[in-house]
Design a protein around this motif. Structure first.
Motif, short mmCIF file in Angstrom:
data_model
loop_
_atom_site.label_atom_id
_atom_site.label_comp_id
_atom_site.label_asym_id
_atom_site.label_seq_id
_atom_site.Cartn_x
_atom_site.Cartn_y
_atom_site.Cartn_z
N ALA A 1 56.89 -31.11 68.81
CA ALA A 1 57.70 -30.37 69.79
C ALA A 1 58.79 -29.59 69.08
O ALA A 1 59.02 -28.41 69.34
N MET A 2 59.45 -30.27 68.18
CA MET A 2 60.58 -29.63 67.52
C MET A 2 60.12 -28.56 66.55
O MET A 2 60.73 -27.49 66.44
N PHE A 3 59.02 -28.86 65.88
CA PHE A 3 58.51 -27.83 64.97
C PHE A 3 58.02 -26.61 65.74
O PHE A 3 58.19 -25.46 65.31
N ALA A 4 57.46 -26.87 66.91
CA ALA A 4 57.05 -25.74 67.75
C ALA A 4 58.28 -24.91 68.13
O ALA A 4 58.26 -23.68 68.17
N PHE A 5 59.36 -25.63 68.42
CA PHE A 5 60.61 -24.96 68.78
C PHE A 5 61.12 -24.10 67.62
O PHE A 5 61.44 -22.92 67.80
N PHE A 6 61.14 -24.67 66.42
CA PHE A 6 61.61 -23.90 65.27
C PHE A 6 60.71 -22.69 65.04
O PHE A 6 61.18 -21.58 64.76
N PHE A 7 59.45 -22.95 65.18
CA PHE A 7 58.48 -21.88 65.00
C PHE A 7 58.75 -20.74 66.00
O PHE A 7 58.84 -19.56 65.61
N ASP A 8 58.93 -21.09 67.24
CA ASP A 8 59.17 -20.07 68.24
C ASP A 8 60.51 -19.36 68.00
O ASP A 8 60.66 -18.17 68.24
N ASN A 9 61.48 -20.12 67.50
CA ASN A 9 62.75 -19.50 67.14
C ASN A 9 62.53 -18.37 66.15
O ASN A 9 63.08 -17.27 66.30
N ARG B 1 69.66 -23.29 75.55
CA ARG B 1 69.64 -24.75 75.72
C ARG B 1 68.46 -25.13 76.61
O ARG B 1 67.69 -26.04 76.27
N ASP B 2 68.33 -24.43 77.72
CA ASP B 2 67.20 -24.70 78.62
C ASP B 2 65.89 -24.63 77.84
O ASP B 2 65.00 -25.46 78.00
N ARG B 3 65.83 -23.59 77.06
CA ARG B 3 64.61 -23.36 76.29
C ARG B 3 64.35 -24.52 75.32
O ARG B 3 63.21 -24.99 75.17
N MET B 4 65.37 -24.99 74.68
CA MET B 4 65.22 -26.11 73.76
C MET B 4 64.72 -27.34 74.52
O MET B 4 63.89 -28.10 74.01
N GLN B 5 65.23 -27.47 75.74
CA GLN B 5 64.81 -28.62 76.54
C GLN B 5 63.35 -28.50 76.97
O GLN B 5 62.63 -29.48 77.05
N VAL B 6 62.95 -27.28 77.24
CA VAL B 6 61.55 -27.06 77.58
C VAL B 6 60.66 -27.48 76.41
O VAL B 6 59.63 -28.13 76.59
N TYR B 7 61.10 -27.15 75.21
CA TYR B 7 60.31 -27.48 74.02
C TYR B 7 60.40 -28.95 73.65
O TYR B 7 59.40 -29.58 73.35
N CYS B 8 61.61 -29.46 73.67
CA CYS B 8 61.84 -30.75 73.01
C CYS B 8 62.29 -31.86 73.95
O CYS B 8 62.70 -32.93 73.49
N GLY B 9 62.27 -31.56 75.21
CA GLY B 9 62.67 -32.61 76.15
C GLY B 9 64.09 -32.45 76.65
O GLY B 9 64.92 -31.81 75.99
N PRO B 10 64.37 -33.03 77.82
CA PRO B 10 65.64 -32.78 78.51
C PRO B 10 66.87 -33.27 77.78
O PRO B 10 67.98 -32.81 78.05
N ASP B 11 66.69 -34.19 76.84
CA ASP B 11 67.87 -34.70 76.13
C ASP B 11 68.01 -34.06 74.76
O ASP B 11 68.87 -34.45 73.97
N ALA B 12 67.18 -33.05 74.49
CA ALA B 12 67.11 -32.48 73.14
C ALA B 12 68.44 -31.95 72.64
O ALA B 12 68.77 -32.03 71.46
N ALA B 13 69.24 -31.43 73.58
CA ALA B 13 70.50 -30.80 73.16
C ALA B 13 71.67 -31.76 73.25
O ALA B 13 72.81 -31.37 73.01
N ASP B 14 71.41 -33.00 73.59
CA ASP B 14 72.51 -33.97 73.71
C ASP B 14 73.02 -34.34 72.33
O ASP B 14 72.27 -34.33 71.35
N ALA B 15 74.27 -34.72 72.30
CA ALA B 15 74.88 -35.08 71.02
C ALA B 15 74.12 -36.23 70.37
O ALA B 15 73.99 -36.29 69.15
N GLY B 16 73.59 -37.12 71.19
CA GLY B 16 72.88 -38.28 70.65
C GLY B 16 71.65 -37.90 69.83
O GLY B 16 71.19 -38.68 69.00
N ARG B 17 71.15 -36.68 70.06
CA ARG B 17 69.96 -36.26 69.32
C ARG B 17 70.28 -35.41 68.09
O ARG B 17 69.39 -34.94 67.40
N ASP B 18 71.57 -35.20 67.88
CA ASP B 18 71.96 -34.30 66.80
C ASP B 18 71.34 -34.67 65.46
O ASP B 18 70.84 -33.82 64.73
#
Lengths: 219, 219, 219, 219
Positions: free
Chosen positions: A160-168, B183-200
């Motif tokens: 998922a994350m690599f797809a994200f970076f790729f799309d970025n 941010r929305d886009r990142m969540q679409v790719y990587c899940g709803p918590d992708a942009a949370d600090a906990g995932r940094d």
DNA sequence: CATGAATGAGTTTTCATTCAT
DNA sequence: CATGAATGAAAACTCATTCAT
């Protein structure tokens, strides 16, 4: 929808509106000028589109449809991951040269200040992000997952994350070809001819090298 | 005489203005509202800043100064390429959480429709692109060149272009943390918590893995 | 009046204000700029002059005093009518070259839109016209009456009306030397060098010839 | 569509605007008030006229056209110099009573602070002076030259300068009938009823006597 | 008191939207 | 119904005047 407007006229309205919205942003565009330049009256604009936002929405939908089509074609092609990536980059370059205004408009909707809801007859009122990215996100994620399963790419990644970076990287490439700011920026990094068509192959190769390394890792 | 604006008041004006410009764009922001929300009269805005563009320029400059400072700190740190990259990503994450409005404003200036010239006492009237990217472009290019010379990264790359891709990934990361759309886009790719600090940390690791592969290649 | 302002400072304020009012008109002049250019604070302007109109009034009074003085000198000189006329024209030419701003300001008060009442400590609130013209009207009328009585000029004229025509010619001469529009106009009529100092004598002679004929008639 | 402005409405706008500009000057007039008093919205003012200056320009052009027409009629009449002069004075008196606002507006453009360029479709951007005076200057000069050639007037004069003096007297007459300040002034000189219609003939006769003497000289 | 920064009503101008024809 | 002129609310900006220091 009423009939009296020919498809040609509608096309011309949308084409004009896309250009204006893409170049001036939502707030900066002027409905009266769009009407005049399209050769129709403001009245019909308000007959066909609820308001400025409605027209904007239609423009965005059309641009997204275009982008979607481009990517769907690529998707259909099949092949190895790197073959698909090459195909995607090549298509992006062609499309961004052919219709920079679609990419510019896309860029506009990423900015806060633009209307956030898009009224889609198919989807109802949807958040723009989902509409746009839903498709490619799933596609890219699947492609990577499959490539991973096939052992084409390294095993220790989050698809998922690599797809994200790729799309970025893909988005930034689009913007670099279509938006003034990002083109300037590319030229600052890579030289004044970096965005010229003559460099397309070189750029594509470097980007593939970059991505290939990223996906395969040092194995 | 009436008491001049305290530094606090000026800070409040700029802070308010940055927020408005970042959220509504240049055209969408409203000087009168910025004044009211800052607790001052319109008059003082026009005493302190030439016009709307002047205020915008000041806001942009302040944001860029901040970003510049963040990156200069990192640059000073030294270390291997990957150490510096980790440091840059970490700093970006922290900064984007601390001051998302600066990144959002940065994003606004990439949009056509925003004023393109920034009036900088130091640089005169400069194109925004050069001002912003000149510094990091040179830095990143040099870092890559040196890493290449040291054999830390693969030999068959164009450092300018890899620096460009690298910065693209960094920018998109910034936007993903600061701008709603991204941010929305990142969540679409990587899940709803992708942009949370906990995932940094997870994000940072994945991005580093991605970049490391890209830079080293499959050797 | 308060003391702390030196006469020099007051002179400078009035001089600056006259220039601004003369060049931009009452509505177009800017109190803050006048203060700044005079090297004083707006505050003291409002201490010394009730408001914009008050300052304007003072400027007008000073200009009129100057013009009055010029004409009183001539009046005192005595001589035949034509000698006095020559003296008046010569003085007008000199004065208009020395202080065109006084004549320009005079012209401004003839325009509707300028404050119509002048607050004069001597005369109270008086209509500008009376203040200005009362003096010369009486003087000119008397001069003509006396010249008529002495047989210097034709008998079949209305001295009041001829005095009026005479003053009309004088005013237009003043404006031709002091005001852009009227200077341009004189050049259209009499050639591009018509308003140059080198032509003063020629103009004076022609105007005297004109007036002498008018006053004496064909006898 | 909404009914376009009728000619009546347009006339009313211009009439109102002329009145406001004539009475308050360019800077003092208020576009919103002109619109309100004309019974239209501000919007139409800006649809019909580029901006405040454009509206002013139109008003000036209309006034000048009127004055031009008046004088052209007289010019066509022919006759001896003094017959033409009588005709000119009479026309001036009639015109100034019929449309004092045109003369007042004319007076406004002689003041510094008014827009100096007039945009005329026929003449392009022209300096107001040339536009106005070009015509009568040439006419008057020619009239005098011809009268001189015919021996109607004295030989020792400069026709250009005498034409200038002549026009000066005419202008001042116009202003005396149309502008508050100059009317007051005429009354100071010639009595409170001097500007009344009942005195027109007397004024005309006196002015002709004045001019005749000036032109013929003492022969 | 003198200062001069702040005030905010008032002005020009734009443009999304309406609606009479 | 299509038209496109008119509308008028809203926004940028100015500047005479005030008043805290």
């Amino acid at each position: 929808m009423l009939k009296p407007l020919t498809q040609d006229q509608i096309d011309r309205i949308i084409e004009t509106a896309i250009r204006h919205f893409a170049d001036k942003g939502f707030a900066g565009a002027n409905i009266n000028k769009i009407a005049a330049e399209s050769g129709v009256s403001v009245g019909v604009l308000y007959k066909y589109y609820q308001d400025k936002t409605g027209l904007f929405t239609t423009c965005v939908r059309q641009s997204l449809d275009y982008l979607d089509t481009v990517f769907r074609e690529t998707q259909a092609a099949g092949g190895t991951l790197m073959e698909m990536i090459e195909s995607l980059i090549r298509k992006s370059q062609e499309a961004a040269r052919e219709h920079p205004e679609y990419f510019r408009l896309y860029h506009q909707i990423t900015v806060s200040g633009a209307p956030e809801q898009i009224n889609d007859s198919e989807h109802g009122n949807v958040n723009v992000t989902e509409l746009i990215e839903g498709g490619s996100a799933q596609l890219y994620r699947r492609l990577l997952q499959e490539a991973k399963d096939r052992g084409e790419i390294r095993a220790d990644i989050d698809p998922a994350m690599f797809a994200f970076f790729f799309d970025n990287l893909m988005m930034m490439l689009h913007f670099a070809y279509a938006c003034d700011y990002y083109r300037d920026r590319m030229q600052v990094y890579c030289g004044p001819d970096a965005a010229d068509a003559g460099r397309d192959e070189a750029v594509r190769k470097q980007l593939m090298t970059f991505m290939e390394g990223a996906f395969r890792g040092g194995d």
